[in-house]
Design an enzyme around this catalytic site. Structure first.
Site, mmCIF file in Angstrom:
data_model
loop_
_atom_site.group_PDB
_atom_site.id
_atom_site.type_symbol
_atom_site.label_atom_id
_atom_site.label_comp_id
_atom_site.label_asym_id
_atom_site.label_seq_id
_atom_site.Cartn_x
_atom_site.Cartn_y
_atom_site.Cartn_z
ATOM 1 N N GLY A 267 0.799 -1.221 0.000
ATOM 2 C CA GLY A 267 0.000 0.000 0.000
ATOM 3 C C GLY A 267 0.834 1.275 0.000
ATOM 4 O O GLY A 267 0.492 2.257 0.660
ATOM 5 N N ASN B 4 1.258 3.561 -2.299
ATOM 6 C CA ASN B 4 0.513 4.718 -2.772
ATOM 7 C C ASN B 4 -0.419 5.259 -1.696
ATOM 8 O O ASN B 4 -0.555 6.475 -1.532
ATOM 9 C CB ASN B 4 -0.303 4.357 -4.018
ATOM 10 C CG ASN B 4 0.487 4.505 -5.300
ATOM 11 O OD1 ASN B 4 0.934 5.597 -5.639
ATOM 12 N ND2 ASN B 4 0.672 3.402 -6.002
ATOM 13 N N LEU C 135 -13.356 -6.576 -8.637
ATOM 14 C CA LEU C 135 -14.583 -6.116 -7.980
ATOM 15 C C LEU C 135 -15.745 -6.181 -8.962
ATOM 16 O O LEU C 135 -15.651 -5.716 -10.098
ATOM 17 C CB LEU C 135 -14.386 -4.686 -7.473
ATOM 18 C CG LEU C 135 -13.302 -4.558 -6.392
ATOM 19 C CD1 LEU C 135 -13.031 -3.094 -6.071
ATOM 20 C CD2 LEU C 135 -13.694 -5.317 -5.133
ATOM 21 N N ASN D 58 -8.628 3.503 -9.141
ATOM 22 C CA ASN D 58 -7.479 2.610 -9.061
ATOM 23 C C ASN D 58 -6.323 3.238 -9.831
ATOM 24 O O ASN D 58 -6.534 4.028 -10.757
ATOM 25 C CB ASN D 58 -7.827 1.248 -9.680
ATOM 26 C CG ASN D 58 -6.655 0.274 -9.603
ATOM 27 O OD1 ASN D 58 -6.035 0.128 -8.554
ATOM 28 N ND2 ASN D 58 -6.352 -0.385 -10.715
ATOM 29 N N HIS E 294 -3.136 2.127 -12.147
ATOM 30 C CA HIS E 294 -2.574 0.998 -12.874
ATOM 31 C C HIS E 294 -1.212 1.401 -13.444
ATOM 32 O O HIS E 294 -1.066 2.501 -13.989
ATOM 33 C CB HIS E 294 -3.508 0.583 -14.013
ATOM 34 C CG HIS E 294 -2.986 -0.576 -14.807
ATOM 35 N ND1 HIS E 294 -3.085 -1.884 -14.369
ATOM 36 C CD2 HIS E 294 -2.337 -0.618 -16.008
ATOM 37 C CE1 HIS E 294 -2.525 -2.670 -15.263
ATOM 38 N NE2 HIS E 294 -2.063 -1.941 -16.269
#
Length: 525
Positions: free
Chosen positions: A11, A13, A88, A101, A103
């Site tokens: 995690g 970010n 999801l 999100n 990427h």
């Protein structure tokens, strides 16, 4: 705005977002589907609440329902994914707040788990990251923002992972969250689009993407212990010292300070339509002049302060002829910059082993609308100071109006002063400098230094009867008193001080003419 973060691993970010709080966004909770995820410890170190929602053999829909329930307890406005290793689907998408999100590629290129491997295999030269809205597709939701980074020939997957994370994701993800926090993002699920208020055509764009090509590695930077390089922007059409042919190939190459000073010198002579010369030392003019020929302009500029001009930079806005070249080589100079050179001039200049001779071409006018200055953590960008004051712009504020000759000198001094480090004072006679007081923290000190230069260092010149330009207003009459003692007879300055009346009264007391421009000319870089 309260946000939730969802991650399955470190995690990084999310922790970057938590530390930076873009737009005031508060990371209210970190949720993971793995009780051993390192992000849990990182969140606890920052006193961020955590939730662990493992699947535990449940159906995908039941697990997503538990995730939605866990998030609901924190009343968050936005969910940010960071390596959340679950696809999801509808139960989550219908029950959770807007979810974004990041990427590690420039979507739609290279979706999926192995983006960096795909990038290297494809041999592309640019990759980056994409922040997108999460929808029922995989890595294909509406794009909020992107950030590019270069791919180098010897890159490994690990190299790309680090560069994309630190140079792209750490920029783009906080940017996108800030836009959401500022309520500037509109997501249209049916159209599959995202719009951001203010991210369109504007004077200073929301995002600024630039690139430049390595032109040369330099011998060293400002000092020998500093490495340096110069990068070129091939789209610039204006005459520039970057990439200008060095006509004496045997001389040593341009250094960091040479580029800085040569650029400053060239920028001054672009101000003038008539033949002009500037002699620069440490980005400030030792002298500047406009005359009928560049030979005369050089002589006038040099005689302002030949002592300080030693080891300086010479710039001309006309082709260098033999007469000018012969004058230049009479004393030590580092660089000569001109649009072109006659054969005789070039033969004379190249006799000096380490005098760099640059030909910058004929585009001797200011075209680039912006200038910029790097600072730690970012870059300052501003409009170029292209003001050109004319006689009609001047407001005469004293009892005596300036003569026509004084006005000519005042306008010349004003165009020159834009290129001298603030606080600054320029003395001038005709269209040549007499004394320059640059870079002082006190304006009266700048007057006194200009007077000292005119008295002690100028050859065949005097402050007596000269004019004075000041790049900003005089806060007190002491600068005018010092100028009167030096023999100054006319002054150009912006005006606007609370003590303008006292300053004007001091000028009147000495029968000095004074005009206000209504605009200042600071230069701080």
């Amino acid at each position: 705005m309260k946000i939730a973060g969802m991650a399955s691993n470190r995690g990084r970010n999310l922790m970057n977002v938590a530390d930076r709080a873009p737009g005031g966004a508060d990371l209210a909770v970190v949720l993971t589907n793995d009780s051993d995820a390192p992000v849990l410890d990182k969140a606890r170190e920052r006193s961020i609440p955590t939730e662990v929602v493992e699947r535990e053999g449940q159906s995908r829909a039941d697990h997503e329902a538990r995730v939605v329930d866990a998030l609901a307890a924190y009343d968050v406005d936005l969910v940010c994914l960071d390596g959340y290793m679950r696809v999801l689907e509808n139960t989550y998408l219908e029950g959770a707040p807007t979810t974004i999100n990041v990427h590690p590629s420039l979507l739609p290129a290279f979706p999926g788990m192995d983006a960096h491997e795909q990038v290297l295999e494809a041999g592309v030269k640019t990759t980056g990251c994409t922040v997108h809205v999460v929808d029922e597709t995989v890595d294909d939701g509406p794009i909020v923002t992107q950030e590019p980074v270069p791919v180098h020939e010897d890159d490994t997957v690990a190299d790309l992972e680090d560069r994309v994370l630190y140079e792209a994701e750490f920029r783009a993800y906080p940017r996108a969250i800030r836009w959401f926090a500022e309520d500037r993002v509109t997501v249209d699920p049916e159209a599959g689009t995202v719009s951001v208020d203010g991210d369109g055509d504007r004077s200073f764009p929301e995002r600024r993407l630039t690139s430049a090509d390595l032109a040369a590695e330099l011998r060293y930077g400002e000092n020998p212990h500093q490495d340096a390089a110069v990068y070129a922007d091939p789209t610039v059409e204006e005459a520039s010292v970057v990439g200008a042919p060095q006509l004496n190939e045997g001389a040593k190459g341009m250094g960091y300070n040479n580029y800085n000073d040569a650029d400053a010198a060239l920028d001054i002579v672009k101000e003038f339509d008539d033949p002009a010369c500037a002699v620069i030392k440490h980005k400030n003019p030792a002298g500047c002049a406009v005359a009928d020929t560049v030979s005369e302009a050089y002589a006038d500029a040099l005689s302002t302060d030949a002592k300080s001009a030693f080891g300086g930079i010479v710039a001309l806005n006309r082709a260098c002829d033999a007469a000018t070249a012969e004058q230049i080589v009479e004393s030590f100079k580092e660089v000569v910059v001109a649009p072109a050179y006659t054969d005789d001039a070039l033969a004379t200049l190249t006799e000096k082993d380490n005098l760099r001779v640059l030909a910058v071409g004929d585009a001797i006018e200011q075209r680039d609308p912006r200038v910029e200055q790097p600072i730690v953590g970012g870059r300052l960008v501003q409009d170029r100071d292209r003001q050109s004051i004319e006689r009609s712009d001047l407001e005469v504020v004293t009892e005596r109006a300036p003569t026509d000759d004084e006005i000519e000198s005042l306008l010349f001094a004003w165009q020159t002063i834009k290129h001298v480090t603030s606080n600054t004072i320029v003395f001038a006679t005709g269209t040549e400098t007499v004394g320059v007081g640059a870079g002082q923290v006190s304006r009266v000190d700048a007057v006194e230094i200009a007077e000292k230069k005119a008295t002690a260092d100028a050859e065949g010149k005097s402050a007596d009867g000269a004019v004075m330009a000041s790049d900003a207003f005089f806060p007190f009459p002491d600068g005018i008193e010092a100028a009167a003692d030096a023999g100054i007879e006319a002054v150009i300055q912006p005006g606007g001080s609370v003590n303008d009346d006292d300053v004007i009264a001091a000028a009147d007391a000495h029968d000095m003419a004074m005009v206000f421009t209504g605009t200042r000319a600071f230069r701080h870089d």
